[in-house]
Design a protein around this motif. Structure first.
Motif, mmCIF file in Angstrom:
data_model
loop_
_atom_site.group_PDB
_atom_site.id
_atom_site.type_symbol
_atom_site.label_atom_id
_atom_site.label_comp_id
_atom_site.label_asym_id
_atom_site.label_seq_id
_atom_site.Cartn_x
_atom_site.Cartn_y
_atom_site.Cartn_z
ATOM 1 N N VAL A 80 7.681 -23.945 -3.991
ATOM 2 C CA VAL A 80 6.572 -23.070 -4.355
ATOM 3 C C VAL A 80 6.610 -21.865 -3.439
ATOM 4 O O VAL A 80 6.559 -22.003 -2.218
ATOM 5 C CB VAL A 80 5.211 -23.796 -4.221
ATOM 6 N N ARG A 81 6.719 -20.704 -4.010
ATOM 7 C CA ARG A 81 6.721 -19.456 -3.244
ATOM 8 C C ARG A 81 5.474 -18.665 -3.624
ATOM 9 O O ARG A 81 5.146 -18.522 -4.780
ATOM 10 C CB ARG A 81 7.954 -18.612 -3.556
ATOM 11 N N ARG A 82 4.841 -18.161 -2.632
ATOM 12 C CA ARG A 82 3.658 -17.336 -2.864
ATOM 13 C C ARG A 82 3.981 -15.909 -2.446
ATOM 14 O O ARG A 82 4.512 -15.676 -1.371
ATOM 15 C CB ARG A 82 2.485 -17.854 -2.064
ATOM 16 N N LEU A 83 3.665 -14.962 -3.309
ATOM 17 C CA LEU A 83 3.890 -13.560 -2.998
ATOM 18 C C LEU A 83 2.715 -13.017 -2.193
ATOM 19 O O LEU A 83 1.564 -13.410 -2.423
ATOM 20 C CB LEU A 83 4.057 -12.755 -4.282
ATOM 21 N N PRO A 84 2.989 -12.106 -1.263
ATOM 22 C CA PRO A 84 1.880 -11.528 -0.508
ATOM 23 C C PRO A 84 0.983 -10.689 -1.423
ATOM 24 O O PRO A 84 1.438 -10.130 -2.420
ATOM 25 C CB PRO A 84 2.564 -10.658 0.540
ATOM 26 N N VAL A 85 -0.260 -10.603 -1.065
ATOM 27 C CA VAL A 85 -1.226 -9.833 -1.837
ATOM 28 C C VAL A 85 -0.985 -8.355 -1.586
ATOM 29 O O VAL A 85 -0.859 -7.918 -0.440
ATOM 30 C CB VAL A 85 -2.672 -10.219 -1.443
ATOM 31 N N ARG A 86 -0.894 -7.593 -2.671
ATOM 32 C CA ARG A 86 -0.713 -6.151 -2.560
ATOM 33 C C ARG A 86 -2.049 -5.459 -2.682
ATOM 34 O O ARG A 86 -2.831 -5.752 -3.590
ATOM 35 C CB ARG A 86 0.180 -5.649 -3.678
ATOM 36 N N LYS A 87 -2.297 -4.529 -1.799
ATOM 37 C CA LYS A 87 -3.520 -3.742 -1.900
ATOM 38 C C LYS A 87 -3.187 -2.468 -2.653
ATOM 39 O O LYS A 87 -2.278 -1.732 -2.284
ATOM 40 C CB LYS A 87 -4.058 -3.404 -0.514
ATOM 41 N N ASP A 88 -3.918 -2.246 -3.737
ATOM 42 C CA ASP A 88 -3.715 -1.008 -4.513
ATOM 43 C C ASP A 88 -4.435 0.125 -3.813
ATOM 44 O O ASP A 88 -5.608 0.005 -3.419
ATOM 45 C CB ASP A 88 -4.270 -1.175 -5.925
#
Length: 91
Positions: A80-88
């Motif tokens: 399971v890989r989680r992508l970092p949260v991107r701030k728009d």
């Protein structure tokens, strides 16, 4: 007020203790391995076992010590890989 909290709290503690005893008492004749989970951020690798109704996660050491089947090396690995949260950026 305390009496109304005491009953649900007692039930909750009982459920937690029952869950812990189910994990300890899982027999290799009934439970079989489904898959293993890779270690994340220094946590140990785990294996998920099932009896067809419930699922329990064990560490690799617990799985090997319990003599569950199939052998730990033959279990498929779930990654399971989680992508970092991107701030728009809003202008």
């Amino acid at each position: 007020m305390m009496r109304s909290i005491a009953v649900p709290l007692t039930v909750l503690v009982g459920l937690v203790c029952a869950s812990a005893s189910a994990q300890v008492g899982a027999s290799p004749e009934i439970f079989t391995g489904m898959h293993r989970n890779e270690s994340i951020v220094g946590r140990p690798e785990t294996a998920t076992i099932t009896d067809g109704k419930s699922f329990i996660q064990l560490t690799e050491e617990q799985y090997r010590a319990g003599n569950y089947r199939p052998a730990y090396e033959t279990l498929p690995t779930r990654i399971v890989r989680r992508l970092p949260v991107r701030k728009d950026s809003k202008e």
